[in-house]
Design a protein around this motif. Structure first.
Motif, PDB file in Angstrom:
ATOM      1  N   LYS A  45       0.831  -1.211   0.000  1.00  0.00           N
ATOM      2  CA  LYS A  45       0.000   0.000   0.000  1.00  0.00           C
ATOM      3  C   LYS A  45       0.864   1.258   0.000  1.00  0.00           C
ATOM      4  O   LYS A  45       0.588   2.222  -0.739  1.00  0.00           O
ATOM      5  CB  LYS A  45      -0.925   0.003   1.218  1.00  0.00           C
ATOM      6  N   ILE A  46       1.923   1.260   0.806  1.00  0.00           N
ATOM      7  CA  ILE A  46       2.808   2.423   0.856  1.00  0.00           C
ATOM      8  C   ILE A  46       3.464   2.654  -0.507  1.00  0.00           C
ATOM      9  O   ILE A  46       3.547   3.783  -0.999  1.00  0.00           O
ATOM     10  CB  ILE A  46       3.873   2.232   1.954  1.00  0.00           C
ATOM     11  N   ILE A  47       3.918   1.559  -1.141  1.00  0.00           N
ATOM     12  CA  ILE A  47       4.578   1.694  -2.440  1.00  0.00           C
ATOM     13  C   ILE A  47       3.591   2.130  -3.514  1.00  0.00           C
ATOM     14  O   ILE A  47       3.874   3.026  -4.325  1.00  0.00           O
ATOM     15  CB  ILE A  47       5.261   0.367  -2.824  1.00  0.00           C
ATOM     16  N   ILE A  48       2.408   1.511  -3.528  1.00  0.00           N
ATOM     17  CA  ILE A  48       1.387   1.863  -4.529  1.00  0.00           C
ATOM     18  C   ILE A  48       0.961   3.313  -4.375  1.00  0.00           C
ATOM     19  O   ILE A  48       0.858   4.060  -5.352  1.00  0.00           O
ATOM     20  CB  ILE A  48       0.162   0.931  -4.389  1.00  0.00           C
ATOM     21  N   ASP A  49       0.700   3.748  -3.135  1.00  0.00           N
ATOM     22  CA  ASP A  49       0.285   5.135  -2.904  1.00  0.00           C
ATOM     23  C   ASP A  49       1.361   6.105  -3.378  1.00  0.00           C
ATOM     24  O   ASP A  49       1.059   7.142  -3.977  1.00  0.00           O
ATOM     25  CB  ASP A  49      -0.009   5.366  -1.423  1.00  0.00           C
ATOM     26  N   ALA A  50       2.627   5.769  -3.094  1.00  0.00           N
ATOM     27  CA  ALA A  50       3.727   6.636  -3.525  1.00  0.00           C
ATOM     28  C   ALA A  50       3.770   6.729  -5.047  1.00  0.00           C
ATOM     29  O   ALA A  50       3.949   7.813  -5.617  1.00  0.00           O
ATOM     30  CB  ALA A  50       5.054   6.103  -2.989  1.00  0.00           C
ATOM     31  N   TYR A  51       3.591   5.590  -5.707  1.00  0.00           N
ATOM     32  CA  TYR A  51       3.617   5.585  -7.170  1.00  0.00           C
ATOM     33  C   TYR A  51       2.473   6.428  -7.738  1.00  0.00           C
ATOM     34  O   TYR A  51       2.665   7.214  -8.675  1.00  0.00           O
ATOM     35  CB  TYR A  51       3.541   4.153  -7.686  1.00  0.00           C
ATOM     36  N   LYS A  52       1.288   6.274  -7.161  1.00  0.00           N
ATOM     37  CA  LYS A  52       0.131   7.023  -7.660  1.00  0.00           C
ATOM     38  C   LYS A  52       0.290   8.530  -7.460  1.00  0.00           C
ATOM     39  O   LYS A  52      -0.242   9.330  -8.221  1.00  0.00           O
ATOM     40  CB  LYS A  52      -1.140   6.538  -6.964  1.00  0.00           C
ATOM     41  N   MET A  53       1.030   8.899  -6.405  1.00  0.00           N
ATOM     42  CA  MET A  53       1.245  10.317  -6.120  1.00  0.00           C
ATOM     43  C   MET A  53       2.469  10.871  -6.842  1.00  0.00           C
ATOM     44  O   MET A  53       2.898  11.982  -6.579  1.00  0.00           O
ATOM     45  CB  MET A  53       1.385  10.529  -4.611  1.00  0.00           C
ATOM     46  N   ARG A  54       3.071  10.060  -7.736  1.00  0.00           N
ATOM     47  CA  ARG A  54       4.223  10.457  -8.547  1.00  0.00           C
ATOM     48  C   ARG A  54       5.467  10.719  -7.699  1.00  0.00           C
ATOM     49  O   ARG A  54       6.303  11.564  -8.032  1.00  0.00           O
ATOM     50  CB  ARG A  54       3.917  11.716  -9.376  1.00  0.00           C
ATOM     51  N   ALA A  55       5.602  10.005  -6.595  1.00  0.00           N
ATOM     52  CA  ALA A  55       6.766  10.200  -5.732  1.00  0.00           C
ATOM     53  C   ALA A  55       8.011   9.617  -6.376  1.00  0.00           C
ATOM     54  O   ALA A  55       7.950   8.593  -7.059  1.00  0.00           O
ATOM     55  CB  ALA A  55       6.526   9.557  -4.367  1.00  0.00           C
ATOM     56  N   SER A  56       9.149  10.255  -6.132  1.00  0.00           N
ATOM     57  CA  SER A  56      10.422   9.724  -6.617  1.00  0.00           C
ATOM     58  C   SER A  56      11.129   8.923  -5.533  1.00  0.00           C
ATOM     59  O   SER A  56      11.970   8.078  -5.836  1.00  0.00           O
ATOM     60  CB  SER A  56      11.336  10.866  -7.081  1.00  0.00           C
ATOM     61  N   ASP A  57      10.797   9.206  -4.264  1.00  0.00           N
ATOM     62  CA  ASP A  57      11.427   8.502  -3.146  1.00  0.00           C
ATOM     63  C   ASP A  57      10.394   8.244  -2.053  1.00  0.00           C
ATOM     64  O   ASP A  57       9.453   9.019  -1.880  1.00  0.00           O
ATOM     65  CB  ASP A  57      12.568   9.324  -2.519  1.00  0.00           C
ATOM     66  N   ILE A  58      10.604   7.151  -1.323  1.00  0.00           N
ATOM     67  CA  ILE A  58       9.813   6.847  -0.134  1.00  0.00           C
ATOM     68  C   ILE A  58      10.777   6.820   1.049  1.00  0.00           C
ATOM     69  O   ILE A  58      11.781   6.099   1.018  1.00  0.00           O
ATOM     70  CB  ILE A  58       9.108   5.485  -0.251  1.00  0.00           C
ATOM     71  N   HIS A  59      10.491   7.599   2.074  1.00  0.00           N
ATOM     72  CA  HIS A  59      11.347   7.660   3.261  1.00  0.00           C
ATOM     73  C   HIS A  59      10.575   7.076   4.441  1.00  0.00           C
ATOM     74  O   HIS A  59       9.516   7.584   4.821  1.00  0.00           O
ATOM     75  CB  HIS A  59      11.742   9.108   3.564  1.00  0.00           C
ATOM     76  N   LEU A  60      11.105   6.010   5.025  1.00  0.00           N
ATOM     77  CA  LEU A  60      10.514   5.370   6.197  1.00  0.00           C
ATOM     78  C   LEU A  60      11.476   5.577   7.363  1.00  0.00           C
ATOM     79  O   LEU A  60      12.549   4.972   7.405  1.00  0.00           O
ATOM     80  CB  LEU A  60      10.273   3.886   5.927  1.00  0.00           C
ATOM     81  N   GLU A  61      11.077   6.445   8.281  1.00  0.00           N
ATOM     82  CA  GLU A  61      12.004   6.936   9.293  1.00  0.00           C
ATOM     83  C   GLU A  61      11.500   6.642  10.700  1.00  0.00           C
ATOM     84  O   GLU A  61      10.429   7.119  11.088  1.00  0.00           O
ATOM     85  CB  GLU A  61      12.195   8.442   9.118  1.00  0.00           C
ATOM     86  N   PRO A  62      12.242   5.860  11.471  1.00  0.00           N
ATOM     87  CA  PRO A  62      11.829   5.578  12.844  1.00  0.00           C
ATOM     88  C   PRO A  62      12.106   6.759  13.763  1.00  0.00           C
ATOM     89  O   PRO A  62      13.242   7.206  13.896  1.00  0.00           O
ATOM     90  CB  PRO A  62      12.683   4.364  13.225  1.00  0.00           C
ATOM     91  N   MET A  63      11.053   7.290  14.364  1.00  0.00           N
ATOM     92  CA  MET A  63      11.179   8.330  15.369  1.00  0.00           C
ATOM     93  C   MET A  63      11.053   7.687  16.754  1.00  0.00           C
ATOM     94  O   MET A  63      10.807   6.491  16.876  1.00  0.00           O
ATOM     95  CB  MET A  63      10.096   9.392  15.180  1.00  0.00           C
ATOM     96  N   GLU A  64      11.177   8.484  17.789  1.00  0.00           N
ATOM     97  CA  GLU A  64      11.136   7.930  19.135  1.00  0.00           C
ATOM     98  C   GLU A  64       9.781   7.298  19.453  1.00  0.00           C
ATOM     99  O   GLU A  64       9.722   6.202  20.029  1.00  0.00           O
ATOM    100  CB  GLU A  64      11.439   9.016  20.160  1.00  0.00           C
ATOM    101  N   LYS A  65       8.684   7.963  19.045  1.00  0.00           N
ATOM    102  CA  LYS A  65       7.358   7.473  19.409  1.00  0.00           C
ATOM    103  C   LYS A  65       6.456   7.225  18.212  1.00  0.00           C
ATOM    104  O   LYS A  65       5.271   6.931  18.384  1.00  0.00           O
ATOM    105  CB  LYS A  65       6.675   8.465  20.359  1.00  0.00           C
ATOM    106  N   ARG A  66       6.991   7.340  17.008  1.00  0.00           N
ATOM    107  CA  ARG A  66       6.186   7.073  15.822  1.00  0.00           C
ATOM    108  C   ARG A  66       7.077   6.622  14.680  1.00  0.00           C
ATOM    109  O   ARG A  66       8.299   6.745  14.732  1.00  0.00           O
ATOM    110  CB  ARG A  66       5.366   8.304  15.420  1.00  0.00           C
ATOM    111  N   TYR A  67       6.431   6.106  13.652  1.00  0.00           N
ATOM    112  CA  TYR A  67       7.125   5.623  12.463  1.00  0.00           C
ATOM    113  C   TYR A  67       6.708   6.530  11.317  1.00  0.00           C
ATOM    114  O   TYR A  67       5.585   6.447  10.820  1.00  0.00           O
ATOM    115  CB  TYR A  67       6.745   4.174  12.198  1.00  0.00           C
ATOM    116  N   ARG A  68       7.606   7.434  10.918  1.00  0.00           N
ATOM    117  CA  ARG A  68       7.239   8.468   9.953  1.00  0.00           C
ATOM    118  C   ARG A  68       7.436   7.985   8.516  1.00  0.00           C
ATOM    119  O   ARG A  68       8.454   7.384   8.188  1.00  0.00           O
ATOM    120  CB  ARG A  68       8.076   9.727  10.190  1.00  0.00           C
TER     121      ARG A  68
END
Length: 567
Positions: free
Chosen positions: A188-211
């Motif tokens: 879902k994350i990859i498909i949504d990124a593709y549909k939104m014409r994204a060039s990069d997907i950044h998955l970043e662990p924060m202290e209390k959330r996953y951004r």
């Protein structure tokens, strides 16, 4: 099984529904049976009544207890939740008003389940409580087990996972069916990124959330991320897809994922790096069908197009394209190669990585594990008697010297460098150790480029540049009065940013006889730039302003993209 066992046991003690000794005995019995479900053991021993337990927990969490035996759930409500989601999470939808779905579940302590459903469905999800046996009965009634036939039908309406087919095996040996929801969440994350014409997907662990952030038209945009507790599942899944070592979490790793989205093939370049809160993953999306292989579509004006066409048809020499990562250098090189690729010429490239496969061109992949470096590949390529060579990047003196020798012996060489402007390519080569007279002799031209965001055509409207914009860009009131500028006010087509798509801006540094003499004399990059500007070279900012006055972009974007270069 009650997810928060200790909290439930604490409530049982406080409400006098189980004595401490009974709880301890049940705990020992559960351990002897190889289980950690103490509450289930209390229920089995008839110490606690299941209905009373549900009522107590529901009251604690402010939830309603219902009887599914009294419900006749409409088909449109059942259709709001997929079969596999309902069965995996053991929930039944009981009402749906279009924006808010209410599901029945048997464990009010499992808040993570609701968080995951909210993320999966992209809508608000509330819960009521129902006995586990009633939920099981309702699942059999409303969500029957899929047969092979219904299974294939279900896949056709999968969450766009039908649009997405992983060319390698979707599930590796050792992966269980229980991983399916995580697979779909990642998809879902990859498909949504593709549909939104994204060039990069950044998955970043924060202290209390996953951004989760998408880079769209060069700018990062945050989107809803999965619950924090799914972070490790996400990381493992993506590392499996990219053929990375899931047991190694201390060092950076790089991999690749090949996908089909609908009828389009895309590659994802995956980079993983450890941070203090977990592994940060960036996936660069390479859409093979979106690459522009026609030079006019890159955004050149007629005069620059004529000059570039002249350069790429030289019989020999080096043509360098410069700029930071993500500025479109590779796309430009591919367009140049595609234009001059004929059956009468032999073209060979050496790349790291090969981003797009070009028909009719021999492409070589760098592999440092077997000492297939740029220099080693380039040295071997010359024995293949090519007419035109493309080196993905000149990174060291050895590669630079081989490329220059190739240019001096009758080959046309294309390559890239990381410099801020076009004249800076000369200084970069000299800094590597190349003799100035060799640079002056072999280099034919250098072209710096950046990508400028386009104004969204759907919401474009005229605007008057601010005093700050005029001051920074040195534009007079007379100039402003003679030109019309537009900007996007923001709409659903552009994600309310005012921009949609990007166009290249270019600075072309042609090596004339006068400039070659300056290079031979080892003049500074600033001197070369000043001389070239006096003799007609347009800077990146000059080209960007031309595109703003033509209504392609905005002066605000011009300042943002070219500020560093002008400084």
């Amino acid at each position: 099984m009650i997810k928060d066992q200790e909290f439930a046991l604490k409530l049982l003690r406080e409400n006098g529904m189980a004595e401490p000794a009974q709880i301890e005995a049940a705990r020992n019995a559960a351990i002897d049976a190889g289980s950690s479900d103490v509450v289930a053991e209390l229920l089995n021993q008839k110490i606690v009544d299941s209905n009373e337990l549900l009522s107590m927990l529901a009251q604690q969490y402010g939830m309603e207890v219902i009887s599914l035996d009294d419900y006749d759930i409409p088909e449109e409500v059942i259709g709001a939740l997929r079969n596999d989601y309902a069965r995996y999470y053991q929930v039944i939808p009981v009402s749906n008003d279009g924006s808010w779905l209410t599901v029945a579940m048997d464990d009010p302590t499992d808040m993570e389940k609701l968080d995951t459903l909210r993320y999966l469905l992209g809508s608000d999800v509330d819960a009521v409580i129902a006995p586990a046996d009633q939920i099981s009965k309702a699942l059999e009634k409303y969500y029957p087990e899929e047969t092979e036939a219904t299974g294939s039908s279900e896949k056709e309406v999968d969450i766009d996972a039908a649009e997405m087919i992983i060319e390698e095996n979707e599930v590796r040996p050792g992966e269980e069916d229980d991983d399916a929801p995580i697979i779909r969440l990642v998809s879902k994350i990859i498909i949504d990124a593709y549909k939104m014409r994204a060039s990069d997907i950044h998955l970043e662990p924060m202290e209390k959330r996953y951004r989760v952030r998408y880079r769209i038209d060069g700018a990062l945009r945050e989107v809803d991320g999965p619950p924090k507790y799914l972070q490790s599942n996400f990381t493992s899944r993506m590392k499996i897809m990219a053929h990375l070592d899931i047991t190694e979490k201390r060092i950076p790793q790089d991999g690749r994922i090949q996908l089909s989205v609908g009828d389009k093939d895309i590659d994802l370049r995956v980079s993983s790096i450890p941070t203090i809160f977990g592994e940060s993953i960036v996936m660069r999306i390479l859409d093979k069908s979106s690459i522009q292989l026609d030079i006019p579509r890159l955004g050149f004006y007629a005069d620059d197009l004529e000059l570039v066409t002249k350069i790429i048809n030289y019989p020999d020499g080096i043509f360098l394209v410069t700029g930071p990562t993500g500025s479109g250098k590779t796309t430009s090189l591919y367009a140049f190669l595609n234009t001059i690729n004929t059956t009468a010429r032999k073209l060979i490239t050496v790349e790291d990585p090969i981003e797009y496969q070009l028909p009719g061109i021999n492409q070589v992949q760098v592999d440092r594990h077997v000492d297939m470096t740029f220099a080693a590949a380039l040295r071997s390529m010359l024995r293949q008697a090519p007419n035109i060579i493309m080196v993905g990047e000149i990174r060291d003196l050895e590669t630079a010297e081989i490329a220059i020798n190739a240019a001096l012996t009758g080959h046309l060489v294309f390559s890239t460098l990381h410099t801020n402007d076009a004249p800076g390519a000369v200084a970069r080569l000299v800094d590597m150790g190349v003799k100035p007279f060799l640079v002056a002799t072999a280099l034919r031209a250098a072209m710096a480029q950046r990508l400028l965001r386009r104004v969204c055509k759907e919401c474009a409207e005229p605007y008057n540049p601010s005093a700050a914009e005029k001051r920074i860009l040195g534009l007079t009131d007379e100039y402003i009065a003679n030109h019309k500028f537009i900007k996007g006010k923001g709409c659903r087509h552009c994600g309310y940013t005012g921009y949609k798509g990007r166009v290249g801006i270019y600075e072309i540094f042609l090596i004339t006889e006068d400039i070659a003499r300056l290079i031979f004399a080892n003049e500074t990059s600033g001197t070369l730039r000043s001389f070239a500007r006096r003799n007609g070279m347009r800077s990146l900012r000059d080209d960007a302003i031309r595109k703003a006055e033509a209504g392609i972009s905005t002066l605000e974007e011009v300042i943002f993209v070219t500020m560093r270069d002008e400084n």
